[in-house]
Motif scaffolding. Sequence first.
Motif, PDB file in Angstrom:
ATOM      1  N   HIS A 252       0.839  -1.206   0.000  1.00 17.92           N
ATOM      2  CA  HIS A 252       0.000   0.000   0.000  1.00 17.92           C
ATOM      3  C   HIS A 252       0.875   1.257   0.000  1.00 17.92           C
TER       4      HIS A 252
ATOM      5  N   PRO B 164      -6.712   1.001  -1.837  1.00 15.85           N
ATOM      6  CA  PRO B 164      -5.382   1.606  -1.934  1.00 15.85           C
ATOM      7  C   PRO B 164      -5.189   2.880  -1.119  1.00 15.85           C
TER       8      PRO B 164
ATOM      9  N   GLY C 235      -0.836  -7.941  -6.651  1.00 20.49           N
ATOM     10  CA  GLY C 235      -0.034  -6.745  -6.410  1.00 20.49           C
ATOM     11  C   GLY C 235       0.438  -6.600  -4.976  1.00 20.49           C
TER      12      GLY C 235
ATOM     13  N   TRP D 280      -2.958   0.109  -7.920  1.00 19.04           N
ATOM     14  CA  TRP D 280      -3.614  -1.142  -8.325  1.00 19.04           C
ATOM     15  C   TRP D 280      -4.465  -0.963  -9.591  1.00 19.04           C
TER      16      TRP D 280
ATOM     17  N   MET E  47      -6.371  -4.195 -11.055  1.00 21.01           N
ATOM     18  CA  MET E  47      -7.428  -4.888 -10.306  1.00 21.01           C
ATOM     19  C   MET E  47      -8.791  -4.670 -10.957  1.00 21.01           C
TER      20      MET E  47
ATOM     21  N   MET F 243      -8.268  -5.632  -2.513  1.00 23.63           N
ATOM     22  CA  MET F 243      -7.510  -6.832  -2.822  1.00 23.63           C
ATOM     23  C   MET F 243      -8.015  -8.023  -2.006  1.00 23.63           C
TER      24      MET F 243
ATOM     25  N   ALA G 269      -3.077  -8.145   0.037  1.00 25.44           N
ATOM     26  CA  ALA G 269      -1.859  -7.329  -0.011  1.00 25.44           C
ATOM     27  C   ALA G 269      -0.789  -7.763   0.972  1.00 25.44           C
TER      28      ALA G 269
END
Length: 556
Positions: free
Chosen positions: A86, A155, A242, A271, A274, A284, A317
């Motif tokens: 992040h 994010p 990711g 991201w 996504m 995520m 993540a």
Amino acid sequence: MHERAGTLALPEDLIDVDEVTASYYDIEPDPTNPDQRVVFGTSGHRGSSLDGAFNEAHIVATTAAIVEYRAAQGIDGPLFIGRDTHALSEPAWRSALEVLAAAGVTVKVDSRGSYTPTPAVSVAILCANGAPEALRTTGAGLADGIVVTPSHNPPRDGGFKYNPPNGGPADSDATGWIAARANEILESGWRSVPRVIGSDLFEHPCIQAFDYLDHYVSQLDQVIDIDAIRDAGVRIGADPLGGASVDYWAAISERYGLDLTVVNPNVDPAWPFMTLDWDGKIRMDCSSPNAMASLRHTMTPGPDGSTPYDIATGNDADSDRHGIVTADGLMNPNHYLAVAIEYLFTHRPGWPATAAVGKTLVSSSLIDRVVAAMGRSLIEVPVGFKHFVPGLLDGSVGFGGEESAGASFLRKDGTVWSTDKDGIILALLASEILAVTGKTPSQLHVEQVERFGASVYARVDAPANREQKAKLAALDPSDVTATELAGDPITAKLVRAPGNDAPIGGLKVTTDAAWFAARPSGTEDVYKIYAESFKGAEHLAEVQQAARELVSAALG
């Protein structure tokens, strides 16, 4: 359901990474605002810098509180720290290092200067402490840890978790003390906290390199039958989404000679690769069909019935969650937990004969039926992986799992592996299951349904203000006067978990054919209704409606 759920994110869906990171430093929270104070939920303190909920002040104050907490507990060993991908994780990681170094705490940072999955931090703490025999809960020489992650959150968010010497998520006694002290520091002046600033930080003797990747990956064959996976030639597609596991999957493939492809090796804090989750947000969540849409599409059988991989997996993540995709699609997390439990307890002869199964009380009752058929004990606990830590640590619990696709289990010899959730070993286990049984986990789920019945499970949200959520968390069984749920006699009304008598922070009502549990959200003005029925989708809808009515009546 958002109209673009499951479709690739567009430029307008992406965060401005520079704005998010700048706000981390530029916005100073108001400690009198409840939404801008330090609050530890089941997985640490989370929030966004844009909202004044996750900023430099929070991390400096929280880290200073952790320094005081570990001193009060006599913990003076190294602190293992990891971070995910992040945007806010790196600045928060650096802020924590500045405080820890100034306090004279020896900190183990990733030797590659890169990302570290949550389970790798847990394993490192436990190995440093000589778990399980030599592990004490407090005292000189013990290690602990911090993971900078908001897990699967969008994010724009950041997160900060503390793991004590037992390697798992801190319990409420610890997090309550740390949060209270952090808020005192916010109020009294967080800028007075000593810090090592500038280029001197990474030259400081307290900042020491540690190879988390090799330490973790080199021991995986003690947990998973990797020889069976390799010998069977299972074709694996691993999607880190990711996240922090990206280099770990490549290392696993290389070290153990597996037919393993890292489906998406890209890392980008916005991201852009996504697909949108159910509400149109980037999240995520490897258990979400919408967030996993790309990998699901990859596994769609072609005209000849073939797929590029035998097993495809996803991680969130910080890699503490797992998602399993077969030719049949993305598995429901509850279904996979039930299959994993039955497989492990029939294929781990080194585990204690008395080892129990741990589940959260909002996980599927299919697990109850599977465990009963095996003659094992079931320990049902509140939401929060911290409740599994003691059992995993001493081997009395072989497997602990949550309905949200988080779980961990013992090494093959019956000793502790990770006391935090480990999405990597759960993902690898799916390939071991296929290699050993010749059947995918989804095929084994079909067989379980034939033996134990089919259930329908869902979680929905209902509105609730701050006062209503507080009342829900404090309910007593006597507050529920109903005797039936969706036409069936109520068999139990629970506000404490039967496995450890801990408060569940809500209510669970059961019948012989169905159940629901209601819990307040820690971050939104809603309460969550988890429900399951063995009578089909229509009955589940009746259970959900009855749950709303029961809770509304109890809340007055």
